[in-house]
Motif scaffolding. Structure first.
Motif, mmCIF file in Angstrom:
data_model
loop_
_atom_site.group_PDB
_atom_site.id
_atom_site.type_symbol
_atom_site.label_atom_id
_atom_site.label_comp_id
_atom_site.label_asym_id
_atom_site.label_seq_id
_atom_site.Cartn_x
_atom_site.Cartn_y
_atom_site.Cartn_z
ATOM 1 N N GLN A 120 -24.188 2.204 74.054
ATOM 2 C CA GLN A 120 -25.260 2.941 73.391
ATOM 3 C C GLN A 120 -25.517 2.466 71.958
ATOM 4 O O GLN A 120 -26.658 2.186 71.574
ATOM 5 C CB GLN A 120 -24.951 4.438 73.391
ATOM 6 C CG GLN A 120 -26.056 5.299 72.797
ATOM 7 C CD GLN A 120 -25.712 6.784 72.806
ATOM 8 O OE1 GLN A 120 -24.543 7.152 72.862
ATOM 9 N NE2 GLN A 120 -26.710 7.639 72.754
ATOM 10 N N LYS A 121 -24.463 2.361 71.152
ATOM 11 C CA LYS A 121 -24.637 1.947 69.755
ATOM 12 C C LYS A 121 -25.116 0.501 69.679
ATOM 13 O O LYS A 121 -25.994 0.162 68.869
ATOM 14 C CB LYS A 121 -23.326 2.133 68.989
ATOM 15 C CG LYS A 121 -22.972 3.587 68.752
ATOM 16 C CD LYS A 121 -21.698 3.722 67.922
ATOM 17 C CE LYS A 121 -21.375 5.189 67.678
ATOM 18 N NZ LYS A 121 -20.115 5.360 66.897
ATOM 19 N N TYR A 122 -24.559 -0.363 70.516
ATOM 20 C CA TYR A 122 -24.917 -1.779 70.508
ATOM 21 C C TYR A 122 -26.408 -1.972 70.768
ATOM 22 O O TYR A 122 -27.102 -2.671 70.021
ATOM 23 C CB TYR A 122 -24.087 -2.533 71.546
ATOM 24 C CG TYR A 122 -24.539 -3.948 71.804
ATOM 25 C CD1 TYR A 122 -24.267 -4.970 70.894
ATOM 26 C CD2 TYR A 122 -25.242 -4.263 72.965
ATOM 27 C CE1 TYR A 122 -24.682 -6.270 71.135
ATOM 28 C CE2 TYR A 122 -25.660 -5.563 73.215
ATOM 29 C CZ TYR A 122 -25.380 -6.559 72.304
ATOM 30 O OH TYR A 122 -25.801 -7.844 72.545
ATOM 31 N N VAL A 123 -26.919 -1.358 71.842
ATOM 32 C CA VAL A 123 -28.324 -1.586 72.192
ATOM 33 C C VAL A 123 -29.262 -0.973 71.153
ATOM 34 O O VAL A 123 -30.363 -1.498 70.925
ATOM 35 C CB VAL A 123 -28.657 -1.070 73.613
ATOM 36 C CG1 VAL A 123 -27.881 -1.848 74.656
ATOM 37 C CG2 VAL A 123 -28.417 0.422 73.748
ATOM 38 N N ASN A 124 -28.855 0.114 70.524
ATOM 39 C CA ASN A 124 -29.708 0.717 69.512
ATOM 40 C C ASN A 124 -29.705 -0.088 68.218
ATOM 41 O O ASN A 124 -30.739 -0.194 67.550
ATOM 42 C CB ASN A 124 -29.305 2.173 69.267
ATOM 43 C CG ASN A 124 -29.916 3.113 70.291
ATOM 44 O OD1 ASN A 124 -31.000 3.644 70.097
ATOM 45 N ND2 ASN A 124 -29.241 3.285 71.426
ATOM 46 N N ILE A 125 -28.574 -0.676 67.872
ATOM 47 C CA ILE A 125 -28.536 -1.567 66.708
ATOM 48 C C ILE A 125 -29.389 -2.802 66.953
ATOM 49 O O ILE A 125 -30.132 -3.266 66.081
ATOM 50 C CB ILE A 125 -27.077 -1.961 66.387
ATOM 51 C CG1 ILE A 125 -26.307 -0.755 65.825
ATOM 52 C CG2 ILE A 125 -27.037 -3.124 65.387
ATOM 53 C CD1 ILE A 125 -24.823 -0.985 65.674
ATOM 54 N N LYS A 126 -29.312 -3.334 68.176
ATOM 55 C CA LYS A 126 -30.072 -4.537 68.539
ATOM 56 C C LYS A 126 -31.528 -4.230 68.874
ATOM 57 O O LYS A 126 -32.335 -5.134 69.044
ATOM 58 C CB LYS A 126 -29.419 -5.225 69.747
ATOM 59 C CG LYS A 126 -27.998 -5.703 69.510
ATOM 60 C CD LYS A 126 -27.947 -6.961 68.665
ATOM 61 C CE LYS A 126 -28.325 -8.190 69.464
ATOM 62 N NZ LYS A 126 -28.138 -9.431 68.703
ATOM 63 N N LYS A 127 -31.872 -2.940 68.990
ATOM 64 C CA LYS A 127 -33.223 -2.494 69.328
ATOM 65 C C LYS A 127 -33.678 -3.050 70.677
ATOM 66 O O LYS A 127 -34.775 -3.588 70.815
ATOM 67 C CB LYS A 127 -34.207 -2.858 68.218
ATOM 68 C CG LYS A 127 -33.893 -2.172 66.893
ATOM 69 C CD LYS A 127 -34.914 -2.484 65.829
ATOM 70 C CE LYS A 127 -34.584 -1.724 64.536
ATOM 71 N NZ LYS A 127 -35.570 -1.998 63.457
ATOM 72 N N ILE A 128 -32.797 -2.858 71.666
ATOM 73 C CA ILE A 128 -33.078 -3.255 73.038
ATOM 74 C C ILE A 128 -33.434 -1.999 73.832
ATOM 75 O O ILE A 128 -32.614 -1.072 73.915
ATOM 76 C CB ILE A 128 -31.850 -3.919 73.701
ATOM 77 C CG1 ILE A 128 -31.289 -5.036 72.830
ATOM 78 C CG2 ILE A 128 -32.199 -4.408 75.103
ATOM 79 C CD1 ILE A 128 -32.197 -6.210 72.676
ATOM 80 N N PRO A 129 -34.604 -1.896 74.432
ATOM 81 C CA PRO A 129 -34.894 -0.728 75.274
ATOM 82 C C PRO A 129 -33.832 -0.568 76.358
ATOM 83 O O PRO A 129 -33.512 -1.509 77.078
ATOM 84 C CB PRO A 129 -36.269 -1.068 75.872
ATOM 85 C CG PRO A 129 -36.905 -1.954 74.855
ATOM 86 C CD PRO A 129 -35.778 -2.789 74.322
ATOM 87 N N HIS A 130 -33.262 0.610 76.420
ATOM 88 C CA HIS A 130 -32.147 0.959 77.318
ATOM 89 C C HIS A 130 -32.708 2.056 78.209
ATOM 90 O O HIS A 130 -32.500 3.228 77.978
ATOM 91 C CB HIS A 130 -31.001 1.427 76.413
ATOM 92 C CG HIS A 130 -29.762 1.877 77.095
ATOM 93 N ND1 HIS A 130 -28.917 2.791 76.508
ATOM 94 C CD2 HIS A 130 -29.192 1.551 78.278
ATOM 95 C CE1 HIS A 130 -27.885 3.007 77.304
ATOM 96 N NE2 HIS A 130 -28.035 2.276 78.392
ATOM 97 N N LEU A 131 -33.444 1.618 79.252
ATOM 98 C CA LEU A 131 -34.357 2.509 79.945
ATOM 99 C C LEU A 131 -33.851 3.044 81.279
ATOM 100 O O LEU A 131 -33.292 2.300 82.086
ATOM 101 C CB LEU A 131 -35.684 1.789 80.214
ATOM 102 C CG LEU A 131 -36.647 1.639 79.046
ATOM 103 C CD1 LEU A 131 -37.894 0.900 79.511
ATOM 104 C CD2 LEU A 131 -37.002 2.989 78.461
#
Length: 403
Positions: A120-131
């Motif tokens: 969760q933190k990784y994808v939000n830092i990288k701004k990757i849609p986690h859909l």
């Protein structure tokens, strides 16, 4: 003459720039081109939660169907799906590969609460849609702090509150025993149950937890039975739900048994547990049951069964997770269609947070997908259901829920 010449020149200039304008309107981030939309997925094709692996398999089959029909605006969907074994450490490893080596545009449908929590933190830092990942943990509806993560599964706490309301309505003086998986998945159900019971929380007389790596839950069932509870709220994943149903019957315990939606599959849970032993269990539904004879002529069910026959014949139509995966895949296609030629990560997230009364073939009547920038819970309505030994039947009205 001069006016005609000027008009002709203007027309030529307009024609000359039309392709440039059309091209300028296309916006891509990595993973998107004129011919492809590349995205990533993780699923437990092995390990203790491998029954969930069918979610990834069906979605790959569904995107093949979309590609056979020409893709989305001519772009083929390329879902790179990797096995994480339901192991959070492995999930982190393969997601990093998907983002940093395979250069996916976004992540879609990743399975599991502990596994999605690990990234969760990784994808939000990288701004990757986690859909539209397969988890109903309460943390996913938090657009303020985690604007890039949106689940598809209905909220587990909400489901727990619905069970509490159902218990208070039908067995207000009963003793309640609770089994839960010792992670976000199980704990959210317990929190929702307690919240729904309010000042009746003392109805819970016994609780037991288990780890996803445990071999059995026999000792926990024995302890819960000894409490004398007449209601059993079972917040377990499929393997353990099947064990619980079977064990409860084998030891002669006869509580009203509530099981979570992710473990309500007739094919992968109730059948292995024993359909006779499963009779009477209670859950919630928001998807049509393709095995329900009353829905034999339903257009959405017919469409789903035709798809299964042609594209995923090895899939079990009795497995609720297949109808779930099918519906989540259709929701993603809706988002990508809305995104048009602006296939940037920002716009994909914007479109995912802009679903308005979306009706899909396998959603129960009256249930639609809605999202906004302040509400990341697509499914907000659930219906209590009970198993009659053959199929799930409605056990109450559709309940409009709140996250």
């Amino acid at each position: 003459m001069m006016k005609h010449a000027l008009a002709s020149t203007a027309a030529l200039i307009s024609l000359a720039f039309t392709p440039l304008l059309a091209h300028a309107q296309k916006k891509y981030d990595q993973g998107a081109t004129d011919t492809e939309i590349r995205f990533g997925n993780t699923a437990p094709y092995s390990g203790p939660a491998s029954s969930y692996g069918t979610i990834g398999k069906l979605q790959q089959a569904y995107f093949k169907k979309i590609n056979d029909e020409g893709g989305i605006k001519g772009r083929k969907l390329n879902m790179i799906s990797l096995d994480d074994g339901y192991n959070p450490a492995k999930t982190v490893e393969v997601v990093r590969r998907l983002v940093e080596q395979d250069n996916v545009l976004f992540l879609f449908g990743n399975v599991g609460s502990p596994t999605n929590s690990a990234i969760q933190k990784y994808v939000n830092i990288k701004k990757i849609p986690h859909l539209f990942h397969s988890s109903g943990a309460n943390k996913w509806n938090d657009p303020k702090n985690f604007p890039w993560s949106m689940a598809f599964t209905p909220n587990y706490q909400t489901e727990g509150r619905i069970y509490a309301e159902h218990i208070l309505k039908n067995a207000s003086g009963a003793k309640i025993a609770v089994l839960y998986q010792n992670d976000d998945f199980g704990k959210d159900y317990v929190q929702g149950l307690k919240s729904g019971l309010g000042n009746k929380g003392s109805m819970i007389v016994s609780q037991a937890s288990y780890e996803v790596t445990d071999a059995t839950i026999n000792s926990q069932i024995a302890a819960l039975r000894a409490s004398g509870a007449e209601v059993f709220v079972d917040a377990s994943s499929p393997k353990f739900t099947a064990q619980a149903i079977r064990n409860v019957a084998d030891v002669g315990w006869k509580p009203t048994h509530y099981i979570p939606f992710p473990s309500s599959s007739v094919g992968s849970v109730l059948t292995p547990a024993g359909l006779d032993k499963s009779t009477g269990v209670v859950s919630v539904g928001w998807l049509k049951d393709p095995t329900n004879e009353q829905l034999a002529d339903d257009p959405g069910v017919k469409e789903y069964l035709d798809f299964m026959k042609k594209y995923y014949p090895e899939g079990d139509i009795k497995d609720t997770m297949n109808a779930y995966a099918y519906t989540a895949a259709q929701a993603l296609v809706k988002v990508l269609a809305q995104a048009g030629n602006n296939l940037t990560r920002d716009n994909i997230m914007k479109q995912a947070a802009s679903l308005k009364d979306v009706e899909l073939p396998m959603l129960l009547p009256g249930i639609r997908l809605n999202t906004s920038t302040t509400d990341y819970a697509p499914v907000k309505s659930l219906q209590p259901i009970s198993f009659d030994g053959k199929q799930w039947v409605n056990h109450g009205e559709v309940v409009q829920t709140k996250p």
